[in-house]
Structures are given as structure tokens and as C-alpha cells.
Scaffold this motif. Structure first.
Motif, short mmCIF file in Angstrom:
data_model
loop_
_atom_site.label_atom_id
_atom_site.label_comp_id
_atom_site.label_asym_id
_atom_site.label_seq_id
_atom_site.Cartn_x
_atom_site.Cartn_y
_atom_site.Cartn_z
N VAL A 63 8.80 -51.49 -90.38
CA VAL A 63 8.20 -51.15 -91.67
C VAL A 63 7.59 -49.76 -91.52
CG1 VAL A 63 6.43 -51.74 -93.36
CG2 VAL A 63 7.74 -53.55 -92.24
N ARG A 64 8.04 -48.84 -92.36
CA ARG A 64 7.51 -47.48 -92.26
C ARG A 64 6.05 -47.45 -92.68
NH1 ARG A 64 10.92 -42.72 -94.73
NH2 ARG A 64 12.04 -43.20 -92.79
N SER A 65 5.24 -46.77 -91.88
CA SER A 65 3.83 -46.65 -92.22
C SER A 65 3.65 -45.71 -93.40
CB SER A 65 3.05 -46.12 -91.01
OG SER A 65 3.41 -44.78 -90.71
N VAL A 66 2.59 -45.93 -94.15
CA VAL A 66 2.29 -45.06 -95.29
C VAL A 66 1.97 -43.66 -94.79
CG1 VAL A 66 0.84 -44.78 -97.33
CG2 VAL A 66 1.45 -47.07 -96.55
N GLU A 67 1.36 -43.55 -93.61
CA GLU A 67 1.05 -42.24 -93.05
C GLU A 67 2.32 -41.47 -92.73
OE1 GLU A 67 -2.41 -44.88 -92.53
OE2 GLU A 67 -0.26 -45.08 -92.13
N ALA A 68 3.33 -42.15 -92.18
CA ALA A 68 4.60 -41.48 -91.91
C ALA A 68 5.30 -41.09 -93.20
CB ALA A 68 5.49 -42.39 -91.07
N GLN A 69 5.21 -41.93 -94.22
CA GLN A 69 5.84 -41.59 -95.50
C GLN A 69 5.20 -40.35 -96.11
OE1 GLN A 69 8.59 -42.93 -96.77
NE2 GLN A 69 8.46 -41.34 -98.36
N ARG A 70 3.91 -40.19 -95.95
CA ARG A 70 3.27 -38.97 -96.45
C ARG A 70 3.85 -37.73 -95.79
NH1 ARG A 70 -0.57 -36.08 -93.91
NH2 ARG A 70 -1.57 -34.47 -95.16
N LEU A 71 4.08 -37.80 -94.49
CA LEU A 71 4.65 -36.65 -93.78
C LEU A 71 6.10 -36.41 -94.18
CD1 LEU A 71 3.15 -37.33 -90.23
CD2 LEU A 71 2.37 -35.67 -91.94
N VAL A 72 6.83 -37.48 -94.54
CA VAL A 72 8.18 -37.31 -95.05
C VAL A 72 8.15 -36.60 -96.39
CG1 VAL A 72 10.22 -38.54 -95.90
CG2 VAL A 72 9.12 -39.28 -93.78
N ASP A 73 7.25 -37.02 -97.27
CA ASP A 73 7.13 -36.39 -98.58
C ASP A 73 6.77 -34.91 -98.47
OD1 ASP A 73 7.72 -38.83 -99.62
OD2 ASP A 73 5.74 -39.23 -100.48
N LEU A 74 5.97 -34.57 -97.46
CA LEU A 74 5.59 -33.17 -97.26
C LEU A 74 6.71 -32.35 -96.63
CD1 LEU A 74 1.93 -33.60 -95.91
CD2 LEU A 74 2.62 -32.81 -98.18
N GLY A 75 7.77 -33.01 -96.16
CA GLY A 75 8.83 -32.31 -95.48
C GLY A 75 8.56 -32.06 -94.01
N TRP A 76 7.49 -32.63 -93.49
CA TRP A 76 7.14 -32.41 -92.09
C TRP A 76 7.94 -33.31 -91.17
CZ3 TRP A 76 4.63 -33.69 -87.46
CH2 TRP A 76 4.06 -32.60 -86.77
N LEU A 77 8.33 -34.49 -91.68
CA LEU A 77 9.22 -35.39 -90.95
C LEU A 77 10.54 -35.50 -91.70
CD1 LEU A 77 6.96 -38.43 -89.94
CD2 LEU A 77 7.74 -36.60 -88.46
N THR B 157 -8.48 -55.83 -96.70
CA THR B 157 -8.29 -54.57 -96.00
C THR B 157 -7.26 -53.74 -96.75
OG1 THR B 157 -7.47 -53.58 -93.94
CG2 THR B 157 -6.61 -55.73 -94.50
N LEU B 158 -7.36 -52.45 -96.61
CA LEU B 158 -6.46 -51.54 -97.31
C LEU B 158 -5.02 -51.71 -96.85
CD1 LEU B 158 -6.24 -49.10 -99.28
CD2 LEU B 158 -6.63 -47.61 -97.30
N HIS B 159 -4.82 -52.14 -95.61
CA HIS B 159 -3.49 -52.20 -95.02
C HIS B 159 -2.88 -53.60 -95.06
CE1 HIS B 159 -4.10 -48.14 -93.37
NE2 HIS B 159 -5.32 -48.55 -93.06
N VAL B 160 -3.43 -54.50 -95.86
CA VAL B 160 -3.00 -55.89 -95.79
C VAL B 160 -1.53 -56.05 -96.15
CG1 VAL B 160 -3.82 -56.38 -98.14
CG2 VAL B 160 -3.51 -58.24 -96.51
N ALA B 161 -1.05 -55.39 -97.19
CA ALA B 161 0.35 -55.53 -97.58
C ALA B 161 1.27 -54.97 -96.51
CB ALA B 161 0.59 -54.83 -98.92
N GLU B 162 0.92 -53.82 -95.97
CA GLU B 162 1.70 -53.20 -94.90
C GLU B 162 1.74 -54.09 -93.66
OE1 GLU B 162 1.71 -48.85 -92.63
OE2 GLU B 162 0.27 -49.30 -94.21
N ASP B 163 0.59 -54.67 -93.31
CA ASP B 163 0.53 -55.55 -92.15
C ASP B 163 1.40 -56.78 -92.35
OD1 ASP B 163 -1.19 -53.83 -90.84
OD2 ASP B 163 -3.00 -54.93 -91.40
N CYS B 164 1.31 -57.41 -93.52
CA CYS B 164 2.10 -58.61 -93.77
C CYS B 164 3.59 -58.32 -93.72
CB CYS B 164 1.71 -59.21 -95.11
SG CYS B 164 0.09 -60.02 -95.12
#
Length: 673
Positions: free
Chosen positions: A316-330, A518-525
Motif C-alpha cells: 500500500v503506497r504511503s500518503v507521504e510517498a504519494q505527495r512526493l510523486v505528485d511533486l515529481g520528486w519520485l 488515528t490519522l493513519h487508520v485507513a492506511e494501516d487497515c
């Protein structure tokens, strides 16, 4: 001081923020040959004759403006330069970014010295032969496994991206793979092992960080099939201090494949070629020690400083990694074709089956388990995985009359039952609740709120007589099971790998998992469910019980990247991480107020709080943009230093006692919201 003298600049091994800078010392003639950058040294502090340990960071020419006399180095503790220049730069950058001290980072990066191991390593190096199988480059006579290509991606595309030093958000192939020796591992382990081995064969070091020992075992098995044993260095918390130091010295000796848990991102690397982090959203990557730097952030900063490739990957891609993808950094990179398993959602059953929807194990889940165990559906017979939310027998109890949660009379902790027929006890202090009564209605009977892994295993054993039941949780660790029919009841994250895969996977307690605040509950599940689903054999059903809505839809259809993208959009609207950065400040009210006044409001989006934590402590949360992070960290750190050095009145009757500072700062706190 003579003009030709050399100045040793030393970083002290001290957590005190006021000592977090380089100190200058002169180098005595008798230590001139040993005093090289990176070695451990002992230096005087000129305070009551004390000495301190530290690392010699660099040798420099004396400052002509300084006319005094520098104190000399006390001793060179070890001739081994354990602190490399790239690791020091990384520690300094991360400490500045998080308003912490570099010495706290170095405690994670450099293991304690083991004299016997070090002497053996030095003797082997002088003799020109490896002291152990991992202490130097592979011996010429060692048989190397054949090169193993990356499978399932465009031919050569992933290898070329890593060789070019690109930053990649990698979508893995969600399936099991059989190694040549018959071991089954996740395909992700084969992919990362192939990339790491290719990097090592090109003459560079590869660092691969995984969350826990189960992932490490899979990665190690994959590497054993395609890389020489002498090329692989393992560094994790389960090792003894001598083994950890032996691996550390091996990593200092030349290019290696270094694998381990969160602290492996600080491992020394000769010509860093790859840093990979698997499942970067796993909370085990959050460092619990000051300055609380997440392993993903350490990997990002290290790649920026040293170059080489960076791979962030996870089922499951982390939201933090997706932010870097959106920025073009990843760069987003995935397999040639999509992989979606067979997922059944019990919450989508027809409206005329309310009993099935309400049951903990509805009829469709029972049917899937029965067919897998008996082979009724025409599929091979095999094991069935049952994932549950909680370990134990009955981890949560409540009043049988009014439903109020049962609490301990001593500490108000939750009451639970450890095994069948056992007296209920407190999950916090362990006190037995022999004469419990409800504080609301005075009732004395208890009822079950949720069943743990032990109770679930007991119920399934009665429902499927004659079938072997295997319990896998923290108290009963199981790494692997065979292909024979069995019911495997496992808590989330403790699921063993079945030979050939499970013939059915049942995911229970989904609604209870989602009830966490927690903020990450959906991502964790999503990560818990997907990690269990990929253990299924090809074509085997995965049954998600009791969960509906967009999250269940994304899980069933494999829209995991779309979930991360939508989650990030929601957090941007709410100004929640990772759309913005946060820093929590906890301490006495006057200390927190002083810090808030010291930070320029123009640097911040806003301040949440201060709010009371307990009778003596408050907490405030600072929100700010990424571009302002360095300035905010500098202002916060200056206040932390002032707070640590200010004079505090000693309590009456305790002359000379100096109370500890009352300020704790944590940047990017994952549990703050």
C-alpha cells in the motif's frame, strides 16, 4: 600554539543540546598517527576534571584569530574510523531538521564498540584475509549464484532506473514466489534482492530497510538465492552486540548489501548506490528515540546528500510517498500488468441476510473456509488464514447488563480474560478482578466485547473438528506453515507464510480495526488486509468481513494508489500531514509559552493549543510549510538550548540538585492527530 599544529574537531557523545557542536582540541605528537577522522576519542571537558567520549570529525588548521591554548586529546579509544564523513553529514542534517542533537543520531548509526570483535577484524585486515564470512569482499574461490533478473516489469527498465540513480515509488507485484530452494517469499523480496544484488555487482553499496523480522527473513532468503553470503550484511535489533558490531565493520570494509530494520538507513556505505525502504508507512519505521527521525525521512535526506538510487515501495503506497510523486520528486513505476486477487465483501450481501452481515464470521466466510479445507470447490485442499484484530483470549470485557466497559478497580485499566475459565485481570497492572462490580449499575456479571486470537482459535476448532488449528501472535510466533489443511489464526502482522499460499483468507474484525482514532487508520487497515491477502494462493478467495464503503471498494479492486491520492487530497484540504509539517512541543506551561513566543509567527500556519496533558504539562502543536521547516527548527532548537542552560532553583533540602529541562520537542509526530 605553534602555527603548524593540527586541530582536532570533536563531536561529543552527549545528549545535552548545549554541547551539540564541534569542539577544538590539539593533537599530541604521540597520537598524531592514530588521530584520523572518524575514530573514537576521549577528551577533557575542563569541568571538575571530567572527560567525555566523542568522535573525531575532522582535522583542521588552527584559527589564527585564536591566541589561547587548546586542550589536548586525552586518548584515541580505537584506531578504526567508525564515523564516516557521509554519515556525519547525514546526522548533522537530520538533527538540524528535527531540532535535535547529532549525538542522538550517531547512537543509532554507530553500534557500541566490541573490543574482541574489533581486534579480530583488525588482525584479519592486516593479514589480508577475511576474519569472518562477512568481513571483507568475497573470496575468489567462493561460488557466486547466477545473476537474477527483475521479473514482472518492463525488461531492464527498473534496473536501468536504479543504475541511473533515479528516485522511484515502486508498485510491487502482490503475490508469493517460490525460490530455487523451495522457500516461499513475497515477490517484493525477490525484486528488491535483485536490485540490491545488481547494485553490489556494479561496485556500490545497497541498503534495504524493512519493518520487522518477518520481512527481514523473506529478504534474507531471497538474497541467499542470488547473492554471495559474503556480500550480505545484516543489521537489526535482534542481533547480539558482537554480531551487530561485526556486521558494522563488514559494511565499513567495502561495497555490501546491508539489510535490516529502521536504523540500517544509517549504515556506513562505500559508494552508496541504492537505498530502499519497504512498507515505509509501517509505524515500526517511526523512531521512538530523540530526535524521532522517521526512517523514510532519513533515507530521503541520505539519498539527497550522497546520490544513488532511492526506492520507496510497499503493498500500500504511503500518503507521504504519494505527495512526493505528485511533486515529481519520485517517479511512479509499476509492473507490466495489474494484479488483483479474488476478494469477497460480506457487507455487500443482500438485504435479506441481516444475520449474515451482523455475524462475526458470516456464512460466506464459513463456506470459503470449509471448501478450502475439504477441496469441495475443486481447488486443492490447503490451509486457511484467519486474521483477527487482537491477541489473547478475551482482551476486552464489559458489563453484561448495561454494556459499560469493565475497568480495573485499582488503576482503571481495561479488564480482559487471558484464557478460558481464568479470572478477569487488568491489562495494565495485572490485578485480578475477583470481586468486580459495575460502577454504573452495580451488576457483577461480565460479557465478551471482542474475541482475541485464542478465543477465535477455540471457536474454529469446535466448528471444524479434526482440523489442525495453529495460533500465530506475539506470544506464539510462527514464521511458516506447510501446505496441509489447517486453520491458521493470526493477529495482524503476525501471519505466517504457507507453502504454496493459503487456499482461503478470512479477514475478521475489520470494523474494530477501523475504530482506532488515528490519522493513519485507513492506511494501516489497507496495509494489514493487503499483507494477508497476498499470502493467498493464485485464485484463492479473500473474504473481508463487515466492511463496506470506499475503503472496502479500493481494497477489493486493487485501487491502492488511487486511495493514497484521494487521501492526500483530503489532508490538503484539512492541512494535515503530509500536506504540511507539524511539531509538537510538550513541557511546563511557562516553557511552552516561551518557545511559542520565540518562534516568528510569520513562519507558521497556525498554533494548536497549548492544551493540558496532565496537571503539570501542556502541549502545543505548530503547523508550518515544508519551505519554512529549516527556520522553524532553528528557532525551536535555540529555545531548547536556552531552556536546557537556564538556572533552575533546587528543591528545598537538596543543595546542588539541578532539575532536568522541562521541554520535549518532536517534529513530524505520527500520532499527534
Amino acid at each position: 600554539m605553534p602555527a603548524a599544529a593540527t586541530v582536532a574537531r570533536v563531536a561529543l557523545d552527549s545528549p545535552l543540546p548545549q554541547l551539540d557542536h564541534l569542539f577544538d582540541y590539539s593533537v599530541p605528537d604521540e597520537l598524531a598517527e592514530q588521530a584520523v577522522p572518524g575514530v573514537r576519542v576521549r577528551v577533557p571537558l575542563r569541568s571538575a576534571g571530567r572527560v567525555a567520549d566523542g568522535y573525531l570529525v575532522e582535522l583542521a588548521e588552527p584559527d589564527e584569530a585564536f591566541s589561547g591554548t587548546l586542550s589536548p586529546l586525552e586518548a584515541v579509544v580505537s584506531p578504526v574510523p567508525v564515523l564516516t564523513e557521509p554519515v556525519w553529514r547525514l546526522a548533522r542534517r537530520l538533527a538540524d531538521r528535527s531540532a535535535g542533537t547529532a549525538s542522538d543520531i550517531l547512537r543509532l548509526a554507530v553500534p557500541p564498540r566490541m573490543v574482541r570483535v574489533e581486534k579480530a577484524w583488525l588482525a584479519a585486515r592486516e593479514a589480508g584475509a577475511p576474519a569472518t564470512a562477512t568481513a571483507s569482499a568475497p573470496a575468489p574461490a567462493e561460488a557466486e549464484p547466477a545473476a537474477f533478473p527483475v521479473r514482472g516489469y518492463v525488461a531492464g527498465a527498473l534496473e536501468a532506473a536504479v543504475a541511473a540513480g533515479e528516485r522511484i515509488a515502486l508498485r510491487p507485484i502482490p503475490r508469493l514466489s517460490r525460490l530455487p530452494d523451495g522457500t516461499w517469499v513475497g515477490e517484493w523480496a525477490v525484486t528488491l534482492a535483485a536490485l540490491a544484488t545488481a547494485t553490489w555487482r556494479a561496485g556500490s553499496t545497497a541498503i534495504v530497510a524493512v519493518p520487522d523480522h518477518r520481512d527481514l527473513e523473506q529478504l534474507g532468503a531471497a538474497l541467499a538465492a542470488i547473492a554471495p553470503a559474503s556480500a550480505v550484511v545484516r543489521a537489526d535489533a535482534s542481533q547480539s552486540n558482537p554480531d551487530r558490531y561485526k556486521g558494522f565493520l563488514a559494511a565499513l570494509s567495502g561495497p555490501r548489501i546491508v539489510i535490516g530494520n529502521r536504523s540500517v538507513v544509517y549504515a556506513p556505505a562505500a559508494r552508496l548506490g541504492l537505498v530502499a525502504v519497504w512498507e515505509d508507512s509501517d509505524p515500526l519505521f517511526a523512531e521512538p528515540l530523540s530526535p524521532y527521525v522517521h526512517a523514510r525521512d532519513a533515507a530521503l535526506v541520505r539519498q539527497e546528500l550522497e546520490g544513488g538510487a532511492l526506492v520507496l515501495s510497499g503493498l500500500v503506497r504511503s500518503v507521504e510517498a504519494q505527495r512526493l510523486v505528485d511533486l515529481g520528486w519520485l517517479r511512479d513505476l509499476g509492473p507490466e500488468r495489474g494484479y488483483t486477487g479474488k476478494v469477497v465483501l460480506t457487507a455487500n450481501q443482500s438485504a435479506d441476510e441481516p444475520a449474515a452481515r451482523a455475524a462475526r464470521i458470516p456464512s460466506s466466510a464459513w463456506r470459503a473456509a470449509r471448501e478450502a479445507l475439504s477441496g469441495e470447490s475443486g481447488r486443492p485442499r490447503g490451509p486457511v488464514l484467519v486474521q483477527v484484530a487482537r491477541p489473547g483470549y478475551l482482551p476486552v470485557l464489559s458489563c453484561a447488563k448495561c454494556g459499560q466497559a469493565a475497568r480495573c478497580a485499582r488503576c482503571t485499566g481495561p479488564l480482559g480474560q487471558r484464557r478460558a475459565g481464568a479470572t478477569p485481570s487488568c491489562g495494565v497492572c495485572g490485578a485480578l478482578a475477583t470481586d468486580w462490580h459495575c460502577t454504573r449499575c452495580e451488576h457483577t456479571k461480565l460479557r465478551m466485547v471482542t474475541a482475541g486470537s485464542g478465543r477465535t482459535a477455540e471457536e474454529l476448532g469446535r466448528a471444524f473438528p479434526g482440523t489442525r488449528v495453529i495460533l500465530a501472535d506475539g506470544d506464539h510466533p510462527v514464521q511458516r506453515v506447510g501446505s496441509a489443511p489447517a486453520l491458521v489464526v493470526a493477529t495482524r502482522g503476525a501471519e505466517p507464510i504457507a507453502e504454496g499460499g493459503y487456499q482461503a483468507v478470512l479477514l475478521l474484525d475489520g470494523e474494530r480495526m477501523l475504530a482506532r482514532e488515528t490519522l493513519h487508520v485507513a492506511e494501516d487497515c489497507l496495509r494489514w488486509w493487503t499483507s494477508a491477502a497476498v499470502l493467498a494462493a493464485a485464485g484463492a478467495p479473500t473474504v473481508l468481513v463487515g466492511v463496506s464503503g470506499d475503503l472496502a471498494r479500493d481494497f477489493a479492486t486493487g485501487r491502492l494508489v488511487d486511495f493514497a491520492r484521494e487521501e492526500l487530497a483530503d489532508r490538503r484540504q484539512l492541512r494535515f500531514p503530509p500536506a504540511v509539517r507539524l511539531a509538537s512541543v510538550t513541557g511546563a506551561a511557562e516553557s511552552v509559552d516561551g518557545l511559542l513566543k520565540a518562534v516568528d509567527p510569520e513562519l507558521l500556519i497556525d498554533v494548536l493549543g497549548p492544551a493540558a496533558v496532565d496537571e503539570k504539562t501542556v502541549r502545543a502543536v505548530l503547523r508550518f510549510e515544508y519551505a519554512k521547516g529549516a527556520d522553524v527548527a532553528a528557532a525551536v532548537r535555540a529555545t531548547v538550548v536556552r531552556n536546557a542552560t537556564q538556572r533552575r532553583r533546587a528543591p528545598g533540602g537538596r543543595p546542588g540538585y539541578r532539575p532536568a529541562p522541562t521541554l520535549r520537542v518532536r517534529f513530524d509526530d505520527p500520532e499527534i492527530l
